[in-house]
Design a protein around this motif. Structure first.
Motif, PDB file in Angstrom:
ATOM      1  N   MET A  73     -16.599 -47.844  13.557  1.00 13.39           N
ATOM      2  CA  MET A  73     -15.768 -47.248  14.609  1.00 13.39           C
ATOM      3  C   MET A  73     -16.584 -46.983  15.872  1.00 13.39           C
ATOM      4  O   MET A  73     -17.601 -46.284  15.824  1.00 13.39           O
ATOM      5  CB  MET A  73     -15.173 -45.938  14.088  1.00 13.39           C
ATOM      6  CG  MET A  73     -14.291 -46.155  12.860  1.00 13.39           C
ATOM      7  SD  MET A  73     -13.673 -44.616  12.166  1.00 13.39           S
ATOM      8  CE  MET A  73     -15.058 -44.066  11.198  1.00 13.39           C
ATOM      9  N   HIS A  74     -16.144 -47.563  16.980  1.00 15.05           N
ATOM     10  CA  HIS A  74     -16.826 -47.324  18.262  1.00 15.05           C
ATOM     11  C   HIS A  74     -16.655 -45.858  18.629  1.00 15.05           C
ATOM     12  O   HIS A  74     -15.519 -45.370  18.715  1.00 15.05           O
ATOM     13  CB  HIS A  74     -16.190 -48.171  19.362  1.00 15.05           C
ATOM     14  CG  HIS A  74     -16.497 -49.632  19.235  1.00 15.05           C
ATOM     15  ND1 HIS A  74     -17.714 -50.163  19.597  1.00 15.05           N
ATOM     16  CD2 HIS A  74     -15.748 -50.667  18.785  1.00 15.05           C
ATOM     17  CE1 HIS A  74     -17.694 -51.479  19.380  1.00 15.05           C
ATOM     18  NE2 HIS A  74     -16.513 -51.810  18.880  1.00 15.05           N
ATOM     19  N   LEU A  75     -17.763 -45.188  18.826  1.00 18.06           N
ATOM     20  CA  LEU A  75     -17.682 -43.779  19.222  1.00 18.06           C
ATOM     21  C   LEU A  75     -17.849 -43.740  20.737  1.00 18.06           C
ATOM     22  O   LEU A  75     -18.829 -44.252  21.279  1.00 18.06           O
ATOM     23  CB  LEU A  75     -18.775 -42.984  18.517  1.00 18.06           C
ATOM     24  CG  LEU A  75     -18.595 -41.470  18.607  1.00 18.06           C
ATOM     25  CD1 LEU A  75     -18.935 -40.810  17.277  1.00 18.06           C
ATOM     26  CD2 LEU A  75     -19.374 -40.844  19.718  1.00 18.06           C
ATOM     27  N   ASN A 108     -24.812 -55.632  17.609  1.00 15.72           N
ATOM     28  CA  ASN A 108     -23.718 -55.606  18.574  1.00 15.72           C
ATOM     29  C   ASN A 108     -22.406 -55.946  17.895  1.00 15.72           C
ATOM     30  O   ASN A 108     -22.371 -56.704  16.941  1.00 15.72           O
ATOM     31  CB  ASN A 108     -23.974 -56.648  19.672  1.00 15.72           C
ATOM     32  CG  ASN A 108     -25.267 -56.337  20.403  1.00 15.72           C
ATOM     33  OD1 ASN A 108     -25.593 -55.165  20.611  1.00 15.72           O
ATOM     34  ND2 ASN A 108     -26.012 -57.376  20.759  1.00 15.72           N
ATOM     35  N   CYS A 109     -21.349 -55.418  18.439  1.00 14.69           N
ATOM     36  CA  CYS A 109     -20.031 -55.752  17.893  1.00 14.69           C
ATOM     37  C   CYS A 109     -19.539 -57.027  18.579  1.00 14.69           C
ATOM     38  O   CYS A 109     -19.713 -57.175  19.791  1.00 14.69           O
ATOM     39  CB  CYS A 109     -19.064 -54.602  18.152  1.00 14.69           C
ATOM     40  SG  CYS A 109     -17.446 -54.901  17.424  1.00 14.69           S
ATOM     41  N   PRO A 110     -18.917 -57.928  17.831  1.00 12.26           N
ATOM     42  CA  PRO A 110     -18.426 -59.167  18.448  1.00 12.26           C
ATOM     43  C   PRO A 110     -17.434 -58.916  19.592  1.00 12.26           C
ATOM     44  O   PRO A 110     -17.244 -59.781  20.444  1.00 12.26           O
ATOM     45  CB  PRO A 110     -17.720 -59.906  17.305  1.00 12.26           C
ATOM     46  CG  PRO A 110     -18.061 -59.190  16.062  1.00 12.26           C
ATOM     47  CD  PRO A 110     -18.670 -57.868  16.398  1.00 12.26           C
ATOM     48  N   CYS A 111     -16.835 -57.738  19.655  1.00 14.07           N
ATOM     49  CA  CYS A 111     -15.856 -57.482  20.729  1.00 14.07           C
ATOM     50  C   CYS A 111     -16.524 -57.273  22.072  1.00 14.07           C
ATOM     51  O   CYS A 111     -15.875 -57.318  23.109  1.00 14.07           O
ATOM     52  CB  CYS A 111     -14.998 -56.262  20.383  1.00 14.07           C
ATOM     53  SG  CYS A 111     -15.837 -54.692  20.678  1.00 14.07           S
ATOM     54  N   GLY A 112     -17.832 -57.022  22.084  1.00 13.69           N
ATOM     55  CA  GLY A 112     -18.552 -56.847  23.337  1.00 13.69           C
ATOM     56  C   GLY A 112     -18.652 -55.401  23.806  1.00 13.69           C
ATOM     57  O   GLY A 112     -19.355 -55.113  24.772  1.00 13.69           O
ATOM     58  N   ARG A 113     -17.981 -54.495  23.148  1.00 14.62           N
ATOM     59  CA  ARG A 113     -18.103 -53.089  23.557  1.00 14.62           C
ATOM     60  C   ARG A 113     -19.517 -52.604  23.240  1.00 14.62           C
ATOM     61  O   ARG A 113     -20.069 -52.955  22.192  1.00 14.62           O
ATOM     62  CB  ARG A 113     -17.090 -52.209  22.819  1.00 14.62           C
ATOM     63  CG  ARG A 113     -15.700 -52.379  23.323  1.00 14.62           C
ATOM     64  CD  ARG A 113     -14.694 -51.583  22.504  1.00 14.62           C
ATOM     65  NE  ARG A 113     -13.357 -51.823  23.013  1.00 14.62           N
ATOM     66  CZ  ARG A 113     -12.652 -52.921  22.751  1.00 14.62           C
ATOM     67  NH1 ARG A 113     -13.160 -53.847  21.959  1.00 14.62           N
ATOM     68  NH2 ARG A 113     -11.463 -53.081  23.283  1.00 14.62           N
ATOM     69  N   THR A 114     -20.057 -51.783  24.133  1.00 13.09           N
ATOM     70  CA  THR A 114     -21.435 -51.323  23.912  1.00 13.09           C
ATOM     71  C   THR A 114     -21.499 -49.928  23.284  1.00 13.09           C
ATOM     72  O   THR A 114     -22.564 -49.483  22.901  1.00 13.09           O
ATOM     73  CB  THR A 114     -22.218 -51.313  25.243  1.00 13.09           C
ATOM     74  OG1 THR A 114     -21.431 -50.600  26.192  1.00 13.09           O
ATOM     75  CG2 THR A 114     -22.490 -52.718  25.734  1.00 13.09           C
ATOM     76  N   GLU A 116     -11.900 -48.054  15.211  1.00 19.24           N
ATOM     77  CA  GLU A 116     -12.286 -49.449  14.969  1.00 19.24           C
ATOM     78  C   GLU A 116     -11.616 -50.359  15.985  1.00 19.24           C
ATOM     79  O   GLU A 116     -10.493 -50.100  16.413  1.00 19.24           O
ATOM     80  CB  GLU A 116     -11.842 -49.874  13.574  1.00 19.24           C
ATOM     81  CG  GLU A 116     -12.837 -49.477  12.519  1.00 19.24           C
ATOM     82  CD  GLU A 116     -12.436 -49.952  11.128  1.00 19.24           C
ATOM     83  OE1 GLU A 116     -13.333 -50.053  10.285  1.00 19.24           O
ATOM     84  OE2 GLU A 116     -11.246 -50.201  10.880  1.00 19.24           O
ATOM     85  N   CYS A 117     -12.298 -51.456  16.320  1.00 13.83           N
ATOM     86  CA  CYS A 117     -11.676 -52.479  17.148  1.00 13.83           C
ATOM     87  C   CYS A 117     -11.153 -53.561  16.197  1.00 13.83           C
ATOM     88  O   CYS A 117     -11.242 -53.404  14.978  1.00 13.83           O
ATOM     89  CB  CYS A 117     -12.684 -53.045  18.134  1.00 13.83           C
ATOM     90  SG  CYS A 117     -13.994 -53.981  17.325  1.00 13.83           S
ATOM     91  N   ILE A 118     -10.650 -54.662  16.744  1.00 12.63           N
ATOM     92  CA  ILE A 118     -10.047 -55.674  15.873  1.00 12.63           C
ATOM     93  C   ILE A 118     -11.028 -56.266  14.857  1.00 12.63           C
ATOM     94  O   ILE A 118     -10.612 -56.852  13.877  1.00 12.63           O
ATOM     95  CB  ILE A 118      -9.395 -56.829  16.679  1.00 12.63           C
ATOM     96  CG1 ILE A 118     -10.383 -57.403  17.687  1.00 12.63           C
ATOM     97  CG2 ILE A 118      -8.125 -56.363  17.384  1.00 12.63           C
ATOM     98  CD1 ILE A 118      -9.919 -58.742  18.262  1.00 12.63           C
TER      99      ILE A 118
HETATM  100 ZN    ZN Z   1     -15.891 -53.789  18.533  1.00 15.20          ZN
END
Ligand code: ZN
Ligand code: AMP
Length: 438
Positions: A259-261, A314-320, A252-254
């Motif tokens: 969970m970003h795989l 999309n995740c708010p953190c910007g990770r794709t 997981e990010c913040i």
């Molecule tokens: Zn994220």
């Protein structure tokens, strides 16, 4: 990783869909090339007409490859899936399975470096920096939770306390003296920890804890909340399995929205565990993973047995990198009680929402004549346990009703004193199934 996509910086590690697919194809070809060096995959792949990496022309070709299972790994014990010269192998890990032959994963130095980079990336995603003090309360040794996180945190430059699991008093002393900010543990151990802290003469306030990475076993959103509230910290879900290195597969990010795989290191597929057909996103299915950056033990289409869903949007953190949801259970820990499919995690979700319930519980299955009998044993907080008998009866019925509403079976409910059910320092064994013995 060959083209070093594993940047630590949160933004740089994102690659767009097309670039990712191109990269995955290149890595898949290479991985198939490695896999063909093992007699196991040579046999499997030749059977479906794959004789060299050139037979993989698009990502769609992945579907031609048969699945790899835990049994395949066990049957290949100890060296059958080794794809490099043993001279290049620098470490071996095994799964933490409690029964039978373990699964073995070999690593070259490059494999370990790539794993470490994935761990660095994972912990950076939840805001850990080189200023942090990281106490690793996972077992060191063959289990991957210890060394896996250890090397990542060290490479990031954090101060690492390799305390390992157990000895709660010493853990607390280390935590206090070295001003630990981040811990890594199983949710069961974290619960155990919370129940001991006062008894051992410490308070949450005198610690400097900010975050915990919890994983290695299923737990519910309510369990996360309870731990967060007790310690006044942020808890991040960490997913991994020894067959795919260990921790650092998905994190997981913040924003804690799944969970970003890390899709430049693993190809993610979701299948129906019965029909084995590929499912689209947002349908719950079994996660199937293919390693993309492993030389010593490449694994193709490994059936994790873990049930999850790809999170939409999309995740708010910007990770794709796509996210997977909290693991709902395993396709092989599903209980069939009086013909009804029940996951232990469903039971946990219900009881952990009930404020009177403490930290520990057990699911007990037995036969009463020909019938299945489910008993859910829960620990209460001590103040309640010594309370009014009528109140306890009411509470019992409440737990029973809420469980029935969720799992469609009426269980017996037993209320226990705090500390009376077995506690676990590593993975909890929540289910005791006596039915098979009868
Ligand atoms: Zn994220
Ligand atoms: P091992 O290979 O012994 O480390 O065990 C890996 C298994 O632990 C996975 O396949 C999952 O079933 C379980 N696991 C690991 N991390 C998590 C997590 N965050 N949530 C739920 N289950 C997990």
């Amino acid at each position: 990783m060959k083209e070093k996509i594993a940047f630590r910086d949160a933004q740089k590690e994102c690659i767009d869909g097309q670039a990712l697919r191109k990269y995955q194809l290149e890595r898949l070809k290479e991985t198939v090339g490695h896999a063909l060096r093992t007699p196991f995959y040579q046999h499997r792949l030749n059977k479906v007409g794959i004789r060299s990496s050139d037979d993989i022309r698009s990502l769609k070709d992945l579907e031609r490859i048969p699945f790899t299972t835990k049994d395949d790994l066990r049957e290949s014990y100890p060296r059958g899936l080794l794809a490099t010269d043993m001279k290049k192998v620098v470490r071996v890990h095994t799964s933490s399975g409690t029964t039978g032959i373990p699964t073995v994963i070999y690593h070259t130095q490059e494999d370990l470096d790539n794993w470490t980079e994935l761990v660095v990336r994972s912990i950076v995603a939840c805001g850990v920096t080189s200023d942090d003090v990281f106490q690793n309360m996972m077992t060191y040794g063959m289990f991957t939770g210890g060394l896996g996180l250890h090397y990542g945190a060290e490479r990031l430059g954090a101060l690492v306390i390799p305390s390992g699991s157990g000895n709660t008093k010493r853990q607390l002393q280390l935590m206090k003296d070295f001003r630990t900010t981040v811990v890594h543990a199983t949710p069961s151990y974290m619960f155990h920890f919370s129940s001991k802290i006062g008894e051992l003469g410490f308070t949450v306030e005198e610690l400097n804890l900010k975050k915990a990475f919890l994983g290695a076993e299923p737990y519910s959103e309510n369990t996360r909340k309870k731990i967060e509230e007790f310690f006044k910290i942020d808890v991040y879900n960490s997913y991994g399995l020894s067959e795919m290195n260990g921790p650092g597969v998905a994190f997981e990010c913040i924003y804690k929205t799944g969970m970003h795989l890390w899709e430049d290191a693993y190809i993610l597929e979701m299948i129906d565990p019965e029909t084995k057909k590929n499912l689209g996103d947002d349908t719950q299915g079994e996660l199937v993973l293919t390693t993309l950056c492993r030389q010593a033990t490449p694994l193709l289409r490994y059936r994790t047995r873990d049930l999850t869903t790809v999170v939409k949007g999309n995740c708010p953190c910007g990770r794709t990198h796509r996210r997977i949801s909290r693991i709902a259970g395993r396709t092989d820990d599903m209980l069939i009680i009086s013909g009804v499919n029940v996951f232990p995690s469903q039971i946990e979700q219900v009881i952990m929402k009930i404020p009177e319930v403490g930290n520990n519980y057990q699911i007990y299955l037995a036969k009463e004549g020909a019938l299945d009998k489910l008993t859910v044993k829960v620990e209460l907080y001590s103040k309640l346990f010594s309370g009014d008998l009528q109140d306890l009866e009411r509470l019992k019925r409440k737990i029973q009703d809420e469980l029935r509403a969720s799992i469609v079976i009426t269980p017996m409910v037993e209320l226990h004193e705090p500390g009376s059910l077995p506690e676990f320092e590593l993975k909890a064994k929540r289910v005791v199934d006596e039915r098979i013995k009868i």
